[in-house]
Design an enzyme around this catalytic site. Structure first.
Site, PDB file in Angstrom:
ATOM      1  N   GLU A  90       0.819  -1.197   0.000  1.00  0.00           N
ATOM      2  CA  GLU A  90       0.000   0.000   0.000  1.00  0.00           C
ATOM      3  C   GLU A  90       0.858   1.255   0.000  1.00  0.00           C
ATOM      4  O   GLU A  90       1.933   1.274   0.607  1.00  0.00           O
ATOM      5  CB  GLU A  90      -0.889  -0.001   1.246  1.00  0.00           C
ATOM      6  CG  GLU A  90      -1.880  -1.131   1.211  1.00  0.00           C
ATOM      7  CD  GLU A  90      -2.615  -1.346   2.521  1.00  0.00           C
ATOM      8  OE1 GLU A  90      -3.537  -2.179   2.524  1.00  0.00           O
ATOM      9  OE2 GLU A  90      -2.275  -0.717   3.528  1.00  0.00           O
ATOM     10  N   CYS A 103       3.203   8.275   1.620  1.00  0.00           N
ATOM     11  CA  CYS A 103       3.771   7.312   2.575  1.00  0.00           C
ATOM     12  C   CYS A 103       4.058   6.036   1.775  1.00  0.00           C
ATOM     13  O   CYS A 103       3.147   5.415   1.240  1.00  0.00           O
ATOM     14  CB  CYS A 103       2.772   7.079   3.705  1.00  0.00           C
ATOM     15  SG  CYS A 103       3.366   5.909   4.923  1.00  0.00           S
ATOM     16  N   CYS A 110       6.939  -7.683   6.683  1.00  0.00           N
ATOM     17  CA  CYS A 110       8.109  -7.182   7.409  1.00  0.00           C
ATOM     18  C   CYS A 110       8.637  -8.275   8.329  1.00  0.00           C
ATOM     19  O   CYS A 110       7.869  -9.071   8.852  1.00  0.00           O
ATOM     20  CB  CYS A 110       7.718  -5.946   8.231  1.00  0.00           C
ATOM     21  SG  CYS A 110       9.110  -5.179   9.073  1.00  0.00           S
ATOM     22  N   CYS A 114       7.259  -6.146  15.183  1.00  0.00           N
ATOM     23  CA  CYS A 114       6.786  -5.259  16.252  1.00  0.00           C
ATOM     24  C   CYS A 114       5.355  -5.672  16.620  1.00  0.00           C
ATOM     25  O   CYS A 114       4.504  -5.841  15.744  1.00  0.00           O
ATOM     26  CB  CYS A 114       6.799  -3.802  15.801  1.00  0.00           C
ATOM     27  SG  CYS A 114       8.439  -3.269  15.262  1.00  0.00           S
ATOM     28  N   CYS A 328      -1.179   5.021  10.704  1.00  0.00           N
ATOM     29  CA  CYS A 328       0.061   4.374  11.142  1.00  0.00           C
ATOM     30  C   CYS A 328      -0.204   3.010  11.765  1.00  0.00           C
ATOM     31  O   CYS A 328      -1.074   2.873  12.616  1.00  0.00           O
ATOM     32  CB  CYS A 328       0.745   5.239  12.200  1.00  0.00           C
ATOM     33  SG  CYS A 328       1.464   6.701  11.502  1.00  0.00           S
TER      34      CYS A 328
HETATM   35 FE1  SF4 Z   1       8.031  -3.692  10.457  1.00  0.00          FE
HETATM   36 FE2  SF4 Z   1       7.922  -2.852  13.005  1.00  0.00          FE
HETATM   37 FE3  SF4 Z   1       7.729  -1.075  10.955  1.00  0.00          FE
HETATM   38 FE4  SF4 Z   1       5.735  -2.788  11.469  1.00  0.00          FE
HETATM   39  S1  SF4 Z   1       6.455  -1.151  12.822  1.00  0.00           S
HETATM   40  S2  SF4 Z   1       6.573  -2.303   9.446  1.00  0.00           S
HETATM   41  S3  SF4 Z   1       6.858  -4.636  12.122  1.00  0.00           S
HETATM   42  S4  SF4 Z   1       9.523  -2.347  11.468  1.00  0.00           S
END
Ligand code: SF4
Length: 337
Positions: A90, A103, A110, A114, A328
């Protein structure tokens, strides 16, 4: 497989055209069509000979990826979904007065895991190529109006540093978009070895996802703390100059009852003391199977005021595009997440 041209510099394009037996100056013409005129159909690149255009179409492809759909939020924020191998990514356009900020995503999913992030929950499905990153800038309706870009979409940009830096080169070079580096911010959780390289090689701004000043608490949400502790990231950052054109900011998502009391504010003030920077407080958007909610507005305001009173510039970031899951931490590569 055809050779992909988007993301190549004029000297790399020159290698390609010479290999095809075309004149060297075709490389400059190609760069101009791709990055300045934003033309992706070889047959319309009219200053290249007809035979040259046909040969290019046979042997190469521009690499442009078109979005498969877009959703527009009540607040004007627009989210585009791009199909890529292994899923979809996206890109979000955020209008704000005269500014149009993009953005940008850098990976499919990823690796960083997190706990509070929808992208992290998907796992990792691949790095975006320079062409796929640049397509987010080029293939959207707002392309000509874009004023700024933040590498804050899906993925950790420093975990795909080679491709991200090639895209940044095309964005900032005189042969490319010719954007000032001041228009670009890269956001990272602190992939230390690549961060050093980014700070050395680029003049773009930096944003660091901080979220908690206490190492053991940060580790509960961000496994990266183990490999590259925040203290080491900060010592590196302190070696660079952020008093001039280049800026560093710290992202701090507010989790009610977890990282939002005076103890955290004071520790953050100590941690950042003497560093020319800004802290952005971010409202947390609740995600499934995660115990925390966002801190209430009043708590966020008190936190902000405490930092400001102690000389750390702090603002509360306005949340945009929540109704289309573009805010976010909510990007997951699906329109119905
Ligand atoms: Fe990756 Fe952490 Fe960013 Fe999410 S917040 S995209 S898990 S680095």
């Amino acid at each position: 497989m055809k050779e992909i041209l988007l993301g190549k510099s004029p000297s790399e394009l020159k290698e390609t055209v010479l290999r095809l037996g075309l004149p060297a100056f075709t490389a400059k013409q190609l760069a101009n069509w791709l990055y300045v005129k934003r033309e992706f159909d070889f047959s319309r690149m009219t200053d290249i000979s007809k035979a040259g255009r046909e040969l290019l179409a046979e042997e190469c492809e521009t690499g442009i990826v078109l979005p498969q759909e877009s959703l527009t939020s009540r607040d004007g924020t627009r989210k585009y979904l791009f199909p890529v191998e292994g899923g979809a990514v996206e890109a979000v356009v955020i209008p704000d007065g005269d500014r149009r900020t993009l953005c940008v995503s850098s990976q499919v999913g990823c690796k960083m895991g997190c706990a509070f992030c929808m992208t992290g929950r998907q796992g990792f499905h691949g790095n975006l190529t320079p062409a796929q990153i640049l397509s987010q800038f080029l293939a959207i309706e707002e392309a000509p109006q874009l004023t700024n870009a933040v590498f804050m979409g899906m993925g950790e940009p420093l975990d795909n540093f080679d491709n991200v830096s090639r895209a940044i080169e095309a964005l900032t070079a005189s042969w490319g978009f010719a954007w000032s580096p001041k228009r670009i911010t890269l956001s990272t959780i602190g992939v230390l070895p690549r961060l050093r390289q980014y700070l050395d090689e680029s003049k773009c701004h930096l944003a660091v996802s901080l979220h908690n000043p206490f190492p053991e608490e940060r580790l509960q949400m961000m496994p990266v703390q183990k490999a590259w502790p925040l203290e080491d990231v900060l010592s590196l950052i302190r070696k660079y100059d952020f008093t001039g054109q280049r800026r560093v900011s710290f992202e701090y998502t507010m989790f009610g009852g977890f990282n939002d009391d005076k103890r955290h504010a004071d520790a953050l003030i100590r941690l950042l003391s003497g560093l020319e920077c800004r802290v952005n407080l971010i409202r947390f958007h609740k995600i499934p199977d995660f115990p925390y909610e966002s801190s209430p507005d009043k708590v966020m305001e008190e936190f902000r005021d405490r930092l400001n009173a102690h000389g750390v510039t702090c603002t509360i970031r306005a949340s945009r595009g929540e109704d289309i899951f573009a805010a976010c931490g909510l990007l997951a590569g699906k329109h119905n997440n």
